[in-house]
Design an enzyme around this catalytic site. Sequence first.
Site, PDB file in Angstrom:
ATOM      1  CG  HIS A 181      -1.917  -1.071   1.299  1.00 54.32           C
ATOM      2  ND1 HIS A 181      -1.793  -2.134   2.164  1.00 54.32           N
ATOM      3  CD2 HIS A 181      -3.062  -1.265   0.602  1.00 54.32           C
ATOM      4  CE1 HIS A 181      -2.829  -2.941   2.009  1.00 54.32           C
ATOM      5  NE2 HIS A 181      -3.612  -2.447   1.066  1.00 54.32           N
ATOM      6  CB  SER A 204      -4.410  -7.082   4.275  1.00 52.89           C
ATOM      7  OG  SER A 204      -4.108  -5.842   3.692  1.00 52.89           O
TER       8      SER A 204
END
Length: 283
Positions: free
Chosen positions: A34, A183
């Site tokens: 990210h 994630s």
Amino acid sequence: MWTTTTIDDLRTRRRALTGTVAFVPTMGALHAGHVSLIHAAKQLADHVLVSVYVNPTQFGPSEDLTKYPRTLKEDMELCEAAGAAGVFRPGDQVMYPQQIACEVNVPQLVTMLEGEHRPGHFAGVCRVVAKLFNMVQPDVACFGRKDFQQLKVIEAMTRDLAMPIRIVGCPTLRDPDGMAMSSRNRYLTPDTRKRGLGLFKALSEARAMVEEQGETDPAAVEGVMHTVLASHKVAIDYTVIRHPQTLAAIDCIEPALTGGVVALVAGRVDDVRLIDNMILAER
Ligand code: PAF
């Protein structure tokens, strides 16, 4: 860096920004992948806005919505350190205040692969991304190529609905062992992580077959990827070679396909679902 949870406040802050805005939508639990999206976004516009929202409508009934990692404090620190101007972190009441009345559909792309294994997933993704685009009004938006099909669906949605937003696909970040950052990797134990590495190994085998040995038969490459995943005890959802724009099956990996082909793999190690992909033979 500011943060806000309401649409009105977001709009006021957005209007106050002079110059262009790049947007990085996320579901939080941020990692280096990210951060690399935020860095890429910084190169593309004057300001970067990030959203953090775990979108319930893209999870199936038996999926990991309730246990999806939520790490808001660390997420804010990462956004600030990466240079985001602001973060929109709405709650469910802000995103879905009334019964859903509208669908955004990309029929050619949403029933295959991820769509087949996660029915309704892309309807939820399109719904939330379209809403976020309307709220944030970015000039450009960055998405990871790790979710390759999602990127294609969002490109098609923005193109078809004439949304004035440039969609930029950014490279997948990998750990030193090759594992694509996600994630959901937080769910992995040392054993399931070792098995999950089978996805990268399968894609690497596919690359060697096509780029070094000159294999042109997609079925042969798909078969080898399947064998590698099975040897890592991955419960396989798919191992496929597809056209990188349409995601359609192809008969032959021809040199004329200048964009190459995309190899896509997905499966579960115990209850952790993993996906990965690689572009092969790009010229
Ligand atoms: O890729 C994700 O994290 C999500 O699917 C997205 C694009 C933020 C929509 O919820």
